[in-house]
Design a protein around this motif. Structure first.
Motif, PDB file in Angstrom:
ATOM      1  N   LEU A 110       1.084  -1.304   0.188  1.00  0.00           N
ATOM      2  CA  LEU A 110      -0.110   0.135  -0.144  1.00  0.00           C
ATOM      3  C   LEU A 110       0.884   1.332   0.065  1.00  0.00           C
ATOM      4  O   LEU A 110       2.035   1.314   0.422  1.00  0.00           O
ATOM      5  CB  LEU A 110      -0.961  -0.002   1.391  1.00  0.00           C
ATOM      6  CG  LEU A 110      -1.972  -1.099   1.386  1.00  0.00           C
ATOM      7  CD1 LEU A 110      -2.583  -1.179   2.882  1.00  0.00           C
ATOM      8  CD2 LEU A 110      -3.048  -0.785   0.419  1.00  0.00           C
ATOM      9  N   ASN A 169      -5.300   3.533  -4.256  1.00  0.00           N
ATOM     10  CA  ASN A 169      -4.411   2.269  -4.107  1.00  0.00           C
ATOM     11  C   ASN A 169      -4.966   1.253  -4.792  1.00  0.00           C
ATOM     12  O   ASN A 169      -4.301   0.444  -5.334  1.00  0.00           O
ATOM     13  CB  ASN A 169      -4.518   2.140  -2.471  1.00  0.00           C
ATOM     14  CG  ASN A 169      -3.343   2.418  -1.612  1.00  0.00           C
ATOM     15  OD1 ASN A 169      -2.103   1.985  -1.705  1.00  0.00           O
ATOM     16  ND2 ASN A 169      -3.469   3.687  -0.983  1.00  0.00           N
ATOM     17  N   LEU A 198      -4.027   1.695  -8.671  1.00  0.00           N
ATOM     18  CA  LEU A 198      -2.809   2.380  -8.811  1.00  0.00           C
ATOM     19  C   LEU A 198      -1.940   1.272  -9.845  1.00  0.00           C
ATOM     20  O   LEU A 198      -1.131   1.748 -10.776  1.00  0.00           O
ATOM     21  CB  LEU A 198      -1.952   2.367  -7.627  1.00  0.00           C
ATOM     22  CG  LEU A 198      -0.411   2.847  -7.345  1.00  0.00           C
ATOM     23  CD1 LEU A 198      -0.491   4.224  -8.041  1.00  0.00           C
ATOM     24  CD2 LEU A 198       0.145   2.786  -6.215  1.00  0.00           C
ATOM     25  N   GLN A 236      -7.134  -2.803   5.667  1.00  0.00           N
ATOM     26  CA  GLN A 236      -5.866  -2.484   4.830  1.00  0.00           C
ATOM     27  C   GLN A 236      -5.700  -3.771   3.896  1.00  0.00           C
ATOM     28  O   GLN A 236      -5.228  -3.545   2.574  1.00  0.00           O
ATOM     29  CB  GLN A 236      -4.671  -2.125   5.892  1.00  0.00           C
ATOM     30  CG  GLN A 236      -4.755  -0.769   6.216  1.00  0.00           C
ATOM     31  CD  GLN A 236      -3.457  -0.612   7.117  1.00  0.00           C
ATOM     32  OE1 GLN A 236      -2.739  -1.573   7.366  1.00  0.00           O
ATOM     33  NE2 GLN A 236      -3.306   0.549   7.726  1.00  0.00           N
ATOM     34  N   LYS A 280      -6.936  -4.309  -4.968  1.00  0.00           N
ATOM     35  CA  LYS A 280      -6.113  -3.734  -6.051  1.00  0.00           C
ATOM     36  C   LYS A 280      -5.684  -4.783  -6.918  1.00  0.00           C
ATOM     37  O   LYS A 280      -5.729  -4.528  -8.160  1.00  0.00           O
ATOM     38  CB  LYS A 280      -4.819  -3.326  -5.277  1.00  0.00           C
ATOM     39  CG  LYS A 280      -3.779  -2.858  -6.110  1.00  0.00           C
ATOM     40  CD  LYS A 280      -2.541  -2.329  -5.349  1.00  0.00           C
ATOM     41  CE  LYS A 280      -1.777  -3.184  -4.683  1.00  0.00           C
ATOM     42  NZ  LYS A 280      -0.544  -2.902  -4.045  1.00  0.00           N
TER      43      LYS A 280
END
Length: 502
Positions: free
Chosen positions: A343, A352, A355, A402, A409
């Protein structure tokens, strides 16, 4: 009953849109280990940061040795004898052990010049009290994680701490290092130090602690004597329900081979590693820290370059990939350290998530923020991520949330093989169960999944087949009835158990 050395009474702490702590009361007595447990986001770290002077409570009172106190900052907490040892160690790697231990309080002479002799002498006394094998002049960056943790603990000796808070202290330790830590904690107990122990690992909680306090959604659910309860009762208090099926094994039909690895070797890391994984299969890797598991999958993703070996992707031989090539093929890697490798902590969840795939969201040179937001909304809902919005910095989220963003992602790219390196490290039982369910669903949807875990029950519970590694070599392959703790232990101890029949 011994009077508490420290009492927090009615502590309330709010952040914009969130009540992190709601009238929380907690105490610790001299010479006890008091566990503080709860899911990620329950308020444990916030409460300890209040105690350590990092946050100021909006309401409530702190009593230290029976008297009300205000703890304005971490230095004030340390001067009062309260020491917080963070999960992510707060050391300066370029400084010496002595300089780190006394950072902010270096001894000086009458002219304000550093008294190096006293600094070394006092540091050596603190290290000797803990039985440390390193010295005051050793540079912290050259020490192992376990030794660095001992540097943090040595501050408790140097400043005569009365209360020491351990936040997930065994997350990066081997079993041997964990045993040494427990020995140190018991020595602190014997000195009358009050210990607050935060951990998601129930076996550690029940081995080490005297009392357990459970937090859920910022509210204390109860405090119990460890000897009078069990893991089932604590889990029910933590998540508000029983955890009937903690592990979830995918009910998959295996398809074609996605990846085959032949004789992969990297000098000093691993040697002659061969295996394959199929569509719909969860392949587990088990081994002790340093066995070479992470290095193998980092090579598959192109982070490292092997000295020799061949890879076959969907039946065709391919060159060793770069990370960009791996992503384009459909390989996703959820790394072991989400904060250091997975991250950008000060960026929001939306940025994030997209990305690695910015080209997919660009029209010429302009980002399509509407499409990015749609992706964020999809995976926030699908993975039940708790966040105030797309711009909330992921550094402010719990460990479980998280980790879900790291998964989001890669899932948004539609991978064919997803590699999960310690996917549940440092997260609570509820989030672990959710990630286990997700692993099963990914396999049932036809993805090939590789799971690396140091937790033997986890790797056995989610995998269809398990490979055991030790000292850079595959030392066993197990499936079906051969997937037992005994066989894995035997294999990594270099007494090779009989592999499962093909």
């Amino acid at each position: 009953m011994t009077d508490p050395i420290l009492t927090l009474s009615g502590i309330t702490k709010t952040f914009p849109g969130v009540v992190a702590l709601d009238k929380v009361s907690f105490d610790v007595r001299p010479g006890e280990v008091h566990a503080l447990v709860g899911e990620n986001g329950a308020g444990k770290s916030t409460l300890m940061k209040v105690l350590a002077g990092l946050y100021h409570p909006d309401a409530g009172e702190i009593l230290y040795q029976g008297a009300p106190v205000r703890i304005d900052n971490p230095l004030a907490a340390r001067e009062k004898g309260i020491l917080l040892i963070h999960q992510e160690l707060s050391l300066s790697p370029e400084l010496s052990v002595a300089e780190n231990i006394y950072l902010g309080a270096w001894p000086t002479n009458a002219l304000g010049v550093l008294n190096k002799r006293k600094l070394r002498r006092d540091t050596q006394a603190a290290l000797d009290a803990l039985g440390c094998t390193f010295g005051p002049d050793d540079r912290v960056g050259t020490l192992s994680v376990a030794m660095q943790q001992m540097v943090e603990i040595a501050r408790s000796q140097a400043f005569s701490a009365n209360v020491v808070i351990f936040d997930e202290p065994t997350a990066s330790l081997t079993d041997t290092e964990k045993d040494q830590l427990f020995t140190t904690i018991r020595a602190l107990q014997a000195q009358g130090v009050g210990i607050v122990y935060i951990s998601h690992k129930m076996d550690e909680i029940f081995e080490l602690t005297d009392r357990i306090t459970v937090l859920r959604d910022g509210v204390v659910q109860g405090t119990v004597d460890t000897k009078n309860t069990d893991a089932i009762a604590i889990t029910r208090m933590m998540i508000g329900r029983t955890l009937e099926a903690y592990f979830h094994k995918a009910n998959s039909t295996f398809g074609d081979e996605v990846l085959r690895v032949d004789g992969l070797s990297l000098k000093g890391q691993f040697e002659d590693v061969s295996f394959s994984v199929r569509q719909g299969e969860v392949l587990g890797f088990y081994g002790l820290v340093g066995a070479g598991r992470s290095e193998v999958v980092e090579t598959l993703f192109g982070i490292r370059t092997a000295d020799r070996g061949r890879l076959h992707w969907e039946g065709a031989e391919m060159p060793l990939p770069t990370p960009r090539h791996a992503i384009d093929l459909g390989i996703a890697l959820v790394p072991e350290s989400r904060k250091e490798q997975g991250l950008v902590l000060m960026m929001g969840g939306q940025d994030n998530t997209t990305l690695p795939h910015l080209n997919s969201y660009a029209r010429a040179t302009v980002m399509d923020r509407r499409r990015e937001r749609a992706t964020f909304d999809t995976y926030r809902d699908a993975l039940s991520i708790k966040t105030t919005g797309p711009e909330q910095a992921v550094s402010t989220l719990s460990g479980g949330n998280q980790q879900k963003f790291v998964l989001a992602k890669w899932l948004c790219a539609g991978p064919k093989l997803i590699i999960l390196d310690e996917p549940t490290r440092g997260i609570d039982v509820g989030s672990k169960s959710a990630i286990h369910e997700l692993i099963a669903k990914l396999a049932e949807d036809g993805l090939a999944v590789i799971v690396i875990s140091s937790e033997m029950p986890e790797v056995l519970g989610v995998s269809h087949r398990v490979l055991a590694m030790a000292e850079g070599r595959l030392v066993g392959e197990f499936e079906g009835d051969a997937m037992t703790e005994e066989n894995l232990i035997d294999a990594v101890s270099h007494h090779l158990a009989k592999p499962a029949a093909e």
